[in-house]
Design a protein around this motif. Structure first.
Motif, PDB file in Angstrom:
ATOM      1  N   GLU A  28       0.809  -1.280   0.019  1.00  0.00           N
ATOM      2  CA  GLU A  28       0.037  -0.153  -0.013  1.00  0.00           C
ATOM      3  C   GLU A  28       0.750   1.211   0.084  1.00  0.00           C
ATOM      4  O   GLU A  28       0.622   2.209  -0.730  1.00  0.00           O
ATOM      5  N   MET A  29       2.002   1.282   0.736  1.00  0.00           N
ATOM      6  CA  MET A  29       2.978   2.387   0.630  1.00  0.00           C
ATOM      7  C   MET A  29       3.372   2.583  -0.658  1.00  0.00           C
ATOM      8  O   MET A  29       3.518   3.908  -0.935  1.00  0.00           O
ATOM      9  N   TRP A  30       3.776   1.729  -1.553  1.00  0.00           N
ATOM     10  CA  TRP A  30       4.138   2.106  -2.827  1.00  0.00           C
ATOM     11  C   TRP A  30       3.153   2.411  -3.564  1.00  0.00           C
ATOM     12  O   TRP A  30       3.309   3.265  -4.559  1.00  0.00           O
ATOM     13  N   GLU A  31       1.971   1.856  -3.517  1.00  0.00           N
ATOM     14  CA  GLU A  31       0.846   2.293  -4.201  1.00  0.00           C
ATOM     15  C   GLU A  31       0.506   3.881  -3.987  1.00  0.00           C
ATOM     16  O   GLU A  31       0.240   4.621  -4.773  1.00  0.00           O
ATOM     17  N   ARG A  32       0.613   4.316  -2.654  1.00  0.00           N
ATOM     18  CA  ARG A  32       0.306   5.743  -2.400  1.00  0.00           C
ATOM     19  C   ARG A  32       1.513   6.586  -2.654  1.00  0.00           C
ATOM     20  O   ARG A  32       0.973   7.560  -2.918  1.00  0.00           O
ATOM     21  N   PHE A  33       2.587   5.942  -2.653  1.00  0.00           N
ATOM     22  CA  PHE A  33       3.692   6.866  -3.215  1.00  0.00           C
ATOM     23  C   PHE A  33       3.668   7.065  -4.660  1.00  0.00           C
ATOM     24  O   PHE A  33       3.772   8.102  -5.114  1.00  0.00           O
ATOM     25  N   SER A  34       3.130   6.231  -5.284  1.00  0.00           N
ATOM     26  CA  SER A  34       3.021   6.532  -6.715  1.00  0.00           C
ATOM     27  C   SER A  34       1.858   7.441  -7.349  1.00  0.00           C
ATOM     28  O   SER A  34       1.687   8.553  -7.815  1.00  0.00           O
ATOM     29  N   TYR A  35       0.650   7.181  -6.339  1.00  0.00           N
ATOM     30  CA  TYR A  35      -0.418   8.050  -6.361  1.00  0.00           C
ATOM     31  C   TYR A  35      -0.073   9.634  -6.224  1.00  0.00           C
ATOM     32  O   TYR A  35      -0.407  10.267  -6.933  1.00  0.00           O
ATOM     33  N   PHE A 158      -1.717  -0.160   9.139  1.00  0.00           N
ATOM     34  CA  PHE A 158      -1.766  -0.077   7.568  1.00  0.00           C
ATOM     35  C   PHE A 158      -1.901   1.278   7.239  1.00  0.00           C
ATOM     36  O   PHE A 158      -1.358   1.881   6.055  1.00  0.00           O
ATOM     37  N   TYR A 159      -2.849   2.130   7.798  1.00  0.00           N
ATOM     38  CA  TYR A 159      -2.916   3.486   7.536  1.00  0.00           C
ATOM     39  C   TYR A 159      -1.573   4.425   7.626  1.00  0.00           C
ATOM     40  O   TYR A 159      -1.492   5.494   7.088  1.00  0.00           O
ATOM     41  N   MET A 160      -0.761   4.006   8.707  1.00  0.00           N
ATOM     42  CA  MET A 160       0.574   4.625   8.619  1.00  0.00           C
ATOM     43  C   MET A 160       1.433   4.501   7.348  1.00  0.00           C
ATOM     44  O   MET A 160       2.021   5.324   6.868  1.00  0.00           O
ATOM     45  N   GLY A 161       1.250   3.163   6.883  1.00  0.00           N
ATOM     46  CA  GLY A 161       1.707   2.985   5.613  1.00  0.00           C
ATOM     47  C   GLY A 161       1.180   3.805   4.488  1.00  0.00           C
ATOM     48  O   GLY A 161       1.819   4.198   3.629  1.00  0.00           O
ATOM     49  N   VAL A 162      -0.163   4.370   4.372  1.00  0.00           N
ATOM     50  CA  VAL A 162      -0.789   5.039   3.562  1.00  0.00           C
ATOM     51  C   VAL A 162       0.008   6.400   3.741  1.00  0.00           C
ATOM     52  O   VAL A 162       0.480   7.016   2.552  1.00  0.00           O
ATOM     53  N   ASN A 163      -0.180   6.791   4.895  1.00  0.00           N
ATOM     54  CA  ASN A 163       0.623   8.326   5.051  1.00  0.00           C
ATOM     55  C   ASN A 163       2.309   8.382   4.732  1.00  0.00           C
ATOM     56  O   ASN A 163       2.661   9.253   4.129  1.00  0.00           O
ATOM     57  N   ALA A 164       2.715   7.228   5.106  1.00  0.00           N
ATOM     58  CA  ALA A 164       4.203   7.091   4.898  1.00  0.00           C
ATOM     59  C   ALA A 164       4.558   7.139   3.277  1.00  0.00           C
ATOM     60  O   ALA A 164       5.395   7.992   2.852  1.00  0.00           O
ATOM     61  N   GLY A 165       3.826   6.450   2.486  1.00  0.00           N
ATOM     62  CA  GLY A 165       3.580   6.368   1.142  1.00  0.00           C
ATOM     63  C   GLY A 165       3.398   7.702   0.502  1.00  0.00           C
ATOM     64  O   GLY A 165       4.026   8.113  -0.362  1.00  0.00           O
ATOM     65  N   ALA A 166       2.418   8.419   1.085  1.00  0.00           N
ATOM     66  CA  ALA A 166       2.068   9.817   0.510  1.00  0.00           C
ATOM     67  C   ALA A 166       3.206  10.809   0.809  1.00  0.00           C
ATOM     68  O   ALA A 166       3.561  11.480  -0.043  1.00  0.00           O
ATOM     69  N   PHE A 167       3.845  10.652   2.003  1.00  0.00           N
ATOM     70  CA  PHE A 167       4.688  11.588   2.292  1.00  0.00           C
ATOM     71  C   PHE A 167       5.998  11.368   1.484  1.00  0.00           C
ATOM     72  O   PHE A 167       6.619  12.442   1.022  1.00  0.00           O
ATOM     73  N   ILE A 168       6.705  10.156   1.512  1.00  0.00           N
ATOM     74  CA  ILE A 168       7.809   9.817   0.772  1.00  0.00           C
ATOM     75  C   ILE A 168       7.707  10.133  -0.940  1.00  0.00           C
ATOM     76  O   ILE A 168       8.420  10.563  -1.760  1.00  0.00           O
ATOM     77  N   GLY A 169       6.359   9.868  -1.365  1.00  0.00           N
ATOM     78  CA  GLY A 169       6.078  10.105  -2.870  1.00  0.00           C
ATOM     79  C   GLY A 169       6.106  11.404  -3.220  1.00  0.00           C
ATOM     80  O   GLY A 169       6.651  11.741  -4.080  1.00  0.00           O
ATOM     81  N   ILE A 170       5.504  12.186  -2.437  1.00  0.00           N
ATOM     82  CA  ILE A 170       5.388  13.680  -2.634  1.00  0.00           C
ATOM     83  C   ILE A 170       6.392  14.313  -2.787  1.00  0.00           C
ATOM     84  O   ILE A 170       7.031  15.046  -3.638  1.00  0.00           O
ATOM     85  N   MET A 171       7.456  13.885  -1.623  1.00  0.00           N
ATOM     86  CA  MET A 171       8.717  14.706  -1.642  1.00  0.00           C
ATOM     87  C   MET A 171       9.866  14.121  -2.699  1.00  0.00           C
ATOM     88  O   MET A 171      10.110  15.004  -3.265  1.00  0.00           O
ATOM     89  N   LEU A 172       9.832  12.993  -3.013  1.00  0.00           N
ATOM     90  CA  LEU A 172      10.703  12.448  -3.817  1.00  0.00           C
ATOM     91  C   LEU A 172      10.410  12.586  -5.382  1.00  0.00           C
ATOM     92  O   LEU A 172      11.115  13.111  -6.268  1.00  0.00           O
ATOM     93  N   CYS A 173       8.954  12.227  -5.565  1.00  0.00           N
ATOM     94  CA  CYS A 173       8.468  12.507  -7.087  1.00  0.00           C
ATOM     95  C   CYS A 173       8.348  14.010  -7.316  1.00  0.00           C
ATOM     96  O   CYS A 173       8.725  14.475  -8.472  1.00  0.00           O
ATOM     97  N   GLY A 174       7.944  14.754  -6.497  1.00  0.00           N
ATOM     98  CA  GLY A 174       8.088  16.135  -6.361  1.00  0.00           C
ATOM     99  C   GLY A 174       9.265  16.922  -6.762  1.00  0.00           C
ATOM    100  O   GLY A 174       9.282  17.576  -7.762  1.00  0.00           O
ATOM    101  N   TRP A 175      10.209  16.472  -5.886  1.00  0.00           N
ATOM    102  CA  TRP A 175      11.626  16.993  -5.981  1.00  0.00           C
ATOM    103  C   TRP A 175      12.201  16.594  -7.405  1.00  0.00           C
ATOM    104  O   TRP A 175      12.908  17.409  -8.151  1.00  0.00           O
ATOM    105  N   VAL A 176      12.287  15.312  -7.839  1.00  0.00           N
ATOM    106  CA  VAL A 176      12.664  14.566  -9.071  1.00  0.00           C
ATOM    107  C   VAL A 176      12.138  15.610 -10.169  1.00  0.00           C
ATOM    108  O   VAL A 176      12.629  15.957 -11.284  1.00  0.00           O
TER     109      VAL A 176
END
Length: 588
Positions: A28-35, A158-176
């Motif tokens: 779920e973390m990687w899915e939220r990362f990508s979304y 599980f929902y901590m995984g949701v927030n962790a994925g959103a957090f890391i995804g926005i930070m890294l995909c956004g910066w890149v």
């Protein structure tokens, strides 16, 4: 399922829970990362200047947000079909793999950066989300059958995984995306979606038969027939011809609006090309859909047994509040990035730049370090059984750490720092992680407020967040294309928006389970998701007018709309407290 059969999942524990839960956590973390990573850069890419060092497509905000709104709306509707398919035809595990694969293809298509591949990519993302989204929680529910006392903790993890994925995804995909290239940002989202899918696929031995293709046993068929016999003794509210007619009009009108709105704004393609009382064809069909759906509820609800009817009316009112909440809250994905880019001073120098770099380092490294610790704990318990899955998961973290170290190295080299537009979007996940435990304690205490107060607080705090933005922009003249406003207004806005979300967002599904009889859960679940979908579309339909409203009335006026309307709706929630209390028949 036999409760003893589920005891096997509790033999190999990680942090007191089955190892399988943490496979789902990371998937779920990687899915939220990508979304969230893709969503963070979509609007600023589409509306970016063609002449920039990292050029965008120079779409109008109206066109970009129209596409985002249709995407966001369908993302909340397709899980209804995906959940049904998994329940009845293909099983949860296969649905998750299919969904993840479709989303991987979607992100890959968007990385090509052509209009055709953009639309193909978004279509794949919508379909993939429909397969993926509803079935992760279904697997958890099956895994914890017979262990209900552990479910709350499991869903929190599980929902901590949701927030962790959103957090890391926005930070890294956004910066890149912002600093290196948009294609790399979209591509990064796809890479981690693929890795998440492979990690889940090769971890399936941990789940046994949970989530397999459903096969009804004779005992289940017998139980189902008993349910039908029991329901025969209940006064059922069967659909009659007028119901089907209204459902047909609603469905056709809604689909026309959903498709026609972006077509007309992006390609100037008018599907029907008419106006009614000054309304465009898109707006006409949107209003027609809304009117027919309200008529459907008005016609059907009086036909229920009195107590059921009252509870469903109460839930329908909560759904109405939900529409207004998400219509304002989801500006975070549409108009707020445009405000951040064009009207906020994001350049820091000297001590301010150094302070930001240190804060950025802490909020990046600490959460990632904690998640890496969870990863290592999973490795120790499961490497012998799912070694390939663990290696794929470990490789994904090596990539993440490499990007984080490179990002921090680049940032610390410069004396001047320009805060990325997408950096502010991580504040929502950060504040959720910080404040969610406090709200959980509040709801579990004797001071737990009634539903009407929670909805009031959620809408009121949301409105106050926009009030900070309106106050900060009060001196920006009408028609101004740029400004240099303080970042503090954005931070305060995200803080109050998150506090509002924590008051209101978890309430919908909670009251669905408390107010709605089991045989009606699926239908009203659809109504609730429809409310969120409408809120998302409405958010970007209105938010797309940021340029028009700013030019004619000023930036402050744009945000005052989202200040007064949520607060007004919140006050209505408070005023309705006596009625809602009566309709809920003792449910708290």
């Amino acid at each position: 399922m036999d409760n003893n059969a589920n005891d096997q999942f509790f033999k190999d524990k990680v942090l007191g829970h089955p190892a399988g839960l943490f496979v789902l956590f990371f998937t779920e973390m990687w899915e939220r990362f990508s979304y969230y990573g893709m969503r963070a850069i979509l609007v600023i890419f589409l509306t970016g200047l063609l002449t920039d060092e990292n050029p965008g497509w120079e779409w109008t905000s109206s066109a970009a947000l129209s596409l985002l709104g249709t995407y966001a709306m369908l993302v909340y509707l397709t899980p209804l079909m995906g959940g049904w398919l998994a329940d009845n035809k293909i099983g949860y595990k296969r649905a998750v793999v299919i969904g993840a694969l479709l989303m991987t293809l979607g992100h890959a298509a968007m990385a090509v950066e052509t209009p055709t591949f953009l639309y193909i990519g978004i279509a794949f993302l919508i379909l993939g989300n429909g397969f993926f989204k509803p079935n992760m929680t279904s697997i958890i529910s099956k895994m914890y059958e017979g262990h209900d006392e552990k479910k709350d903790g499991a869903y929190n993890i599980f929902y901590m995984g949701v927030n962790a994925g959103a957090f890391i995804g926005i930070m890294l995909c956004g910066w890149v995306g912002e600093k290196i290239g948009w294609s790399y940002g979209f591509g990064l989202a796809g890479i981690f979606m693929l890795l998440g899918m492979l990690q889940f696929y090769f971890a399936q031995p941990l789940f046994g038969s949970i989530g397999d293709k459903p096969v009804k046993s004779k005992s289940e068929e017998g139980a189902e027939s008993n349910v039908h016999r029991n329901e025969a003794s209940i006064k059922l509210n069967h659909f009659i011809p007028i119901d089907y007619l209204l459902i047909g009009i609603f469905t056709i009108s809604a689909l026309i609006f959903i498709i026609n709105d972006p077509l007309s704004k992006i390609g100037n393609i008018q599907t029907f090309n008419f106006t009614v009382a000054g309304m465009t064809d898109s707006l006409f069909f949107a209003l027609l859909a809304a009117i027919t759906f309200i008529l459907l509820l008005i016609i059907r609800m009086p036909r229920y047994v009195a107590i059921e009817r009252d509870k469903m009316i109460a839930f329908a009112i909560f759904c109405l509040f939900t529409i207004f909440f998400w219509a304002a809250f989801e500006q975070a994905a549409g108009s707020l990035p445009i405000y951040t880019r064009d009207y906020t001073n994001r350049v820091l120098e000297g001590g301010a730049a150094t302070t930001f770099k240190i804060v950025d380092l802490i909020v990046t490294v600490v959460p990632l370090g904690i998640i890496t610790f969870v990863l290592l704990s999973l490795f120790r318990k499961t490497f012998n059984r799912i070694g390939l899955s663990n290696l794929i998961l470990g490789s994904s973290f090596v990539i993440v750490w490499a990007i984080v170290i490179y990002k921090l190295y680049i940032e610390f080299q410069s004396t001047e720092t320009e805060v990325p537009v997408t950096w502010f979007a991580i504040l929502n996940s950060l504040f959720i992680i910080m404040f969610a435990p406090l709200f959980t304690k509040w709801w579990d205490s004797k001071y737990n407020p009634p539903a009407s107060v929670k909805y009031f607080l959620g809408l009121f705090l949301l409105g106050i967040g926009f009030g900070f933005l309106a106050f900060g922009a009060k001196d920006v003249p009408a028609g101004a294309q740029t400004a240099s406003l303080s970042m503090a207004w954005l931070v305060l806005a995200y803080l109050f928006h998150t506090l509002g979300e924590l008051c209101l967002s978890p309430m919908g599904l909670s009251y669905l389970s408390k107010l709605i009889p089991p045989r009606m859960i699926a239908f009203m679940f659809g109504v609730y998701y429809l409310a969120i979908a409408i809120g998302n579309k409405l958010a970007h339909y209105v938010g797309g007018d940021i340029e028009k409203i700013t030019n004619e009335h000023g930036l402050s006026t744009f945000f005052l709309i989202f200040t007064f309307i949520p607060i007004g709706i919140g006050v209505i929630s408070l005023l309705l407290h006596p009625l809602l209390k009566k309709l809920m028949h003792g449910v708290r």
